[in-house]
Write a protein that holds these residues in place. Structure first.
Motif, PDB file in Angstrom:
ATOM      1  N   PRO A  43       0.481  -1.456  -0.129  1.00 20.86           N
ATOM      2  CA  PRO A  43       0.087   0.109  -0.498  1.00 20.86           C
ATOM      3  C   PRO A  43       0.492   1.383  -0.274  1.00 20.86           C
ATOM      4  O   PRO A  43       0.796   2.255  -0.872  1.00 20.86           O
ATOM      5  CB  PRO A  43      -0.632  -0.203   0.869  1.00 20.86           C
ATOM      6  CG  PRO A  43      -0.933  -1.539   1.498  1.00 20.86           C
ATOM      7  CD  PRO A  43       0.406  -1.765   1.084  1.00 20.86           C
ATOM      8  N   ARG A  44       2.051   1.321   0.396  1.00 18.93           N
ATOM      9  CA  ARG A  44       2.646   2.230   0.485  1.00 18.93           C
ATOM     10  C   ARG A  44       3.711   2.510  -0.597  1.00 18.93           C
ATOM     11  O   ARG A  44       4.033   3.595  -0.866  1.00 18.93           O
ATOM     12  CB  ARG A  44       3.877   2.663   1.733  1.00 18.93           C
ATOM     13  CG  ARG A  44       2.653   2.601   3.003  1.00 18.93           C
ATOM     14  CD  ARG A  44       4.030   2.577   3.925  1.00 18.93           C
ATOM     15  NE  ARG A  44       4.320   3.803   4.526  1.00 18.93           N
ATOM     16  CZ  ARG A  44       5.636   4.849   4.802  1.00 18.93           C
ATOM     17  NH1 ARG A  44       5.930   3.566   6.205  1.00 18.93           N
ATOM     18  NH2 ARG A  44       5.868   5.607   4.758  1.00 18.93           N
ATOM     19  N   ARG A  45       4.004   1.681  -1.415  1.00 12.27           N
ATOM     20  CA  ARG A  45       5.059   1.524  -2.453  1.00 12.27           C
ATOM     21  C   ARG A  45       4.319   0.698  -3.623  1.00 12.27           C
ATOM     22  O   ARG A  45       4.822  -0.458  -3.868  1.00 12.27           O
ATOM     23  CB  ARG A  45       6.413   1.109  -2.175  1.00 12.27           C
ATOM     24  CG  ARG A  45       7.495   0.776  -3.906  1.00 12.27           C
ATOM     25  CD  ARG A  45       7.724   2.541  -3.933  1.00 12.27           C
ATOM     26  NE  ARG A  45       8.258   2.403  -5.138  1.00 12.27           N
ATOM     27  CZ  ARG A  45       8.175   2.335  -6.467  1.00 12.27           C
ATOM     28  NH1 ARG A  45       7.300   2.083  -7.126  1.00 12.27           N
ATOM     29  NH2 ARG A  45       8.897   2.368  -7.069  1.00 12.27           N
ATOM     30  N   PRO A  46       3.017   1.020  -4.169  1.00 14.35           N
ATOM     31  CA  PRO A  46       2.570   0.228  -5.145  1.00 14.35           C
ATOM     32  C   PRO A  46       3.388   0.280  -6.135  1.00 14.35           C
ATOM     33  O   PRO A  46       4.294   0.879  -6.894  1.00 14.35           O
ATOM     34  CB  PRO A  46       1.385   1.371  -5.812  1.00 14.35           C
ATOM     35  CG  PRO A  46       1.441   2.313  -4.371  1.00 14.35           C
ATOM     36  CD  PRO A  46       1.985   2.630  -4.060  1.00 14.35           C
ATOM     37  N   GLU A  47       3.182  -0.977  -6.810  1.00 14.74           N
ATOM     38  CA  GLU A  47       4.489  -1.179  -8.121  1.00 14.74           C
ATOM     39  C   GLU A  47       3.597  -1.503  -9.138  1.00 14.74           C
ATOM     40  O   GLU A  47       3.722  -0.883 -10.461  1.00 14.74           O
ATOM     41  CB  GLU A  47       5.002  -2.638  -8.553  1.00 14.74           C
ATOM     42  CG  GLU A  47       6.018  -2.909  -7.231  1.00 14.74           C
ATOM     43  CD  GLU A  47       6.160  -4.646  -6.902  1.00 14.74           C
ATOM     44  OE1 GLU A  47       5.584  -5.291  -7.575  1.00 14.74           O
ATOM     45  OE2 GLU A  47       6.836  -4.561  -6.236  1.00 14.74           O
ATOM     46  N   ALA A  48       2.441  -1.834  -9.232  1.00 11.08           N
ATOM     47  CA  ALA A  48       1.185  -1.653 -10.733  1.00 11.08           C
ATOM     48  C   ALA A  48       0.125  -1.274 -10.062  1.00 11.08           C
ATOM     49  O   ALA A  48      -0.297  -1.672  -8.778  1.00 11.08           O
ATOM     50  CB  ALA A  48       1.378  -3.028 -11.537  1.00 11.08           C
ATOM     51  N   VAL A  49      -1.071  -0.783 -10.882  1.00  8.82           N
ATOM     52  CA  VAL A  49      -1.944  -1.015 -11.117  1.00  8.82           C
ATOM     53  C   VAL A  49      -3.068  -1.581 -11.915  1.00  8.82           C
ATOM     54  O   VAL A  49      -3.073  -1.548 -12.734  1.00  8.82           O
ATOM     55  CB  VAL A  49      -2.525   0.846 -11.083  1.00  8.82           C
ATOM     56  CG1 VAL A  49      -3.887   1.110 -10.690  1.00  8.82           C
ATOM     57  CG2 VAL A  49      -2.091   2.212 -10.536  1.00  8.82           C
ATOM     58  N   LEU A  50      -3.394  -2.046 -10.125  1.00  6.42           N
ATOM     59  CA  LEU A  50      -5.317  -2.771 -11.474  1.00  6.42           C
ATOM     60  C   LEU A  50      -6.063  -2.024 -11.952  1.00  6.42           C
ATOM     61  O   LEU A  50      -7.225  -1.145 -11.399  1.00  6.42           O
ATOM     62  CB  LEU A  50      -5.657  -4.292 -10.409  1.00  6.42           C
ATOM     63  CG  LEU A  50      -4.774  -4.789 -10.288  1.00  6.42           C
ATOM     64  CD1 LEU A  50      -5.457  -5.681  -9.133  1.00  6.42           C
ATOM     65  CD2 LEU A  50      -3.665  -5.745 -11.092  1.00  6.42           C
ATOM     66  N   VAL A  51      -6.419  -2.102 -13.775  1.00  5.00           N
ATOM     67  CA  VAL A  51      -7.741  -0.779 -13.763  1.00  5.00           C
ATOM     68  C   VAL A  51      -8.663  -2.068 -14.959  1.00  5.00           C
ATOM     69  O   VAL A  51      -8.685  -3.048 -15.217  1.00  5.00           O
ATOM     70  CB  VAL A  51      -6.577  -0.133 -15.312  1.00  5.00           C
ATOM     71  CG1 VAL A  51      -6.217   0.805 -13.882  1.00  5.00           C
ATOM     72  CG2 VAL A  51      -6.157  -0.855 -16.632  1.00  5.00           C
ATOM     73  N   VAL A  52      -9.906  -1.588 -14.376  1.00  3.23           N
ATOM     74  CA  VAL A  52     -11.074  -1.843 -15.363  1.00  3.23           C
ATOM     75  C   VAL A  52     -11.259  -1.039 -16.679  1.00  3.23           C
ATOM     76  O   VAL A  52     -11.113   0.201 -16.356  1.00  3.23           O
ATOM     77  CB  VAL A  52     -12.078  -1.764 -14.764  1.00  3.23           C
ATOM     78  CG1 VAL A  52     -13.700  -2.684 -15.903  1.00  3.23           C
ATOM     79  CG2 VAL A  52     -12.533  -2.973 -13.313  1.00  3.23           C
ATOM     80  N   LEU A  69       5.147   8.165  -9.512  1.00  2.00           N
ATOM     81  CA  LEU A  69       3.407   7.881  -9.453  1.00  2.00           C
ATOM     82  C   LEU A  69       3.759   6.811  -8.432  1.00  2.00           C
ATOM     83  O   LEU A  69       1.509   7.154  -8.246  1.00  2.00           O
ATOM     84  CB  LEU A  69       3.585   7.100 -11.165  1.00  2.00           C
ATOM     85  CG  LEU A  69       3.765   7.520 -12.110  1.00  2.00           C
ATOM     86  CD1 LEU A  69       4.239   6.429 -13.301  1.00  2.00           C
ATOM     87  CD2 LEU A  69       2.065   8.781 -12.375  1.00  2.00           C
ATOM     88  N   ALA A  70       4.305   6.457  -7.640  1.00  2.00           N
ATOM     89  CA  ALA A  70       4.191   4.830  -7.262  1.00  2.00           C
ATOM     90  C   ALA A  70       3.452   6.008  -5.530  1.00  2.00           C
ATOM     91  O   ALA A  70       2.284   5.662  -5.187  1.00  2.00           O
ATOM     92  CB  ALA A  70       5.042   4.378  -6.758  1.00  2.00           C
ATOM     93  N   ARG A  71       4.080   7.022  -5.552  1.00  2.00           N
ATOM     94  CA  ARG A  71       3.403   8.047  -4.284  1.00  2.00           C
ATOM     95  C   ARG A  71       2.058   8.995  -4.661  1.00  2.00           C
ATOM     96  O   ARG A  71       1.584   8.319  -4.028  1.00  2.00           O
ATOM     97  CB  ARG A  71       4.426   9.277  -3.483  1.00  2.00           C
ATOM     98  CG  ARG A  71       6.047   9.103  -3.186  1.00  2.00           C
ATOM     99  CD  ARG A  71       6.558  10.506  -2.533  1.00  2.00           C
ATOM    100  NE  ARG A  71       6.795  11.360  -4.121  1.00  2.00           N
ATOM    101  CZ  ARG A  71       8.109  10.578  -4.732  1.00  2.00           C
ATOM    102  NH1 ARG A  71       9.166  10.005  -4.076  1.00  2.00           N
ATOM    103  NH2 ARG A  71       8.284  11.232  -6.060  1.00  2.00           N
ATOM    104  N   GLN A  72       1.662   8.966  -5.672  1.00  2.00           N
ATOM    105  CA  GLN A  72       0.621   9.245  -5.926  1.00  2.00           C
ATOM    106  C   GLN A  72      -0.384   8.610  -6.363  1.00  2.00           C
ATOM    107  O   GLN A  72      -1.292   8.365  -5.200  1.00  2.00           O
ATOM    108  CB  GLN A  72       0.652   9.678  -7.866  1.00  2.00           C
ATOM    109  CG  GLN A  72      -0.746  10.836  -7.990  1.00  2.00           C
ATOM    110  CD  GLN A  72      -0.508  10.608  -9.850  1.00  2.00           C
ATOM    111  OE1 GLN A  72      -1.450  10.063 -10.696  1.00  2.00           O
ATOM    112  NE2 GLN A  72      -0.252  11.579 -10.445  1.00  2.00           N
ATOM    113  N   VAL A  77      -5.259   5.553  -3.385  1.00  2.00           N
ATOM    114  CA  VAL A  77      -5.597   4.730  -2.179  1.00  2.00           C
ATOM    115  C   VAL A  77      -5.852   4.804  -0.344  1.00  2.00           C
ATOM    116  O   VAL A  77      -5.775   3.786  -0.390  1.00  2.00           O
ATOM    117  CB  VAL A  77      -5.331   3.462  -3.126  1.00  2.00           C
ATOM    118  CG1 VAL A  77      -5.118   3.252  -4.039  1.00  2.00           C
ATOM    119  CG2 VAL A  77      -3.783   2.862  -3.103  1.00  2.00           C
ATOM    120  N   ALA A  78      -5.353   5.492  -0.215  1.00  2.00           N
ATOM    121  CA  ALA A  78      -4.679   5.402   0.948  1.00  2.00           C
ATOM    122  C   ALA A  78      -6.369   5.170   2.206  1.00  2.00           C
ATOM    123  O   ALA A  78      -7.051   6.308   1.453  1.00  2.00           O
ATOM    124  CB  ALA A  78      -3.924   6.843   1.483  1.00  2.00           C
ATOM    125  N   GLY A  79      -6.323   4.203   2.647  1.00  2.00           N
ATOM    126  CA  GLY A  79      -7.721   3.900   3.557  1.00  2.00           C
ATOM    127  C   GLY A  79      -8.079   3.508   2.694  1.00  2.00           C
ATOM    128  O   GLY A  79      -9.301   2.832   3.242  1.00  2.00           O
TER     129      GLY A  79
END
Length: 123
Positions: A43-52, A69-72, A77-79
């Motif tokens: 959650p703090r360092r996403p590697e990829a985004v799952l999208v529809v 982009l990971a920070r963004q 998505v926090a919380g």
């Protein structure tokens, strides 16, 4: 969305047959909106985004998100994350209400990758 590719050269440049540095390859891609369904990584360092995507296809963005982009994504998505019940370790789903939207570029051809551009501002 189609990717438009073409070549261009300066108007005062003469045509030279074969390989020429006078010609510049231009690519124009269109971004599309997708719903963020989750992330891979932490959650703090996403590697990829799952999208529809709008047509219902699900995709994992590629290449790996850079630090900015990971920070963004992490901030957006926090919380809102919970571990995917039947997914691989390191996969988190995003609470869908309200939906979180992202701008992505969908590749064409044999490498139909989906590249993450940015999180869309909430309206």
């Amino acid at each position: 969305m189609p990717k438009l590719t073409g070549k261009a050269k300066s108007l005062d440049s003469p045509y030279v047959g074969g390989e020429s540095t006078a010609w510049v390859k231009l690519r124009h891609v269109r971004s599309v909106e997708a719903t963020v369904a989750g992330v891979t990584g932490t959650p703090r360092r996403p590697e990829a985004v799952l999208v529809v995507l709008a047509d219902g296809r699900r995709a994992v963005t590629s290449p790996r998100l850079d630090a900015g982009l990971a920070r963004q994504v992490a901030a957006a998505v926090a919380g809102r994350l919970h571990p995917a019940p039947d997914g691989p370790a390191g996969t988190y789903l995003v609470a869908a209400d309200p939906p979180l939207l992202a701008e992505v570029v969908v590749g064409t051809g044999r490498h139909a990758t989906v590249r993450f551009v940015r999180i869309r501002p909430q309206v």
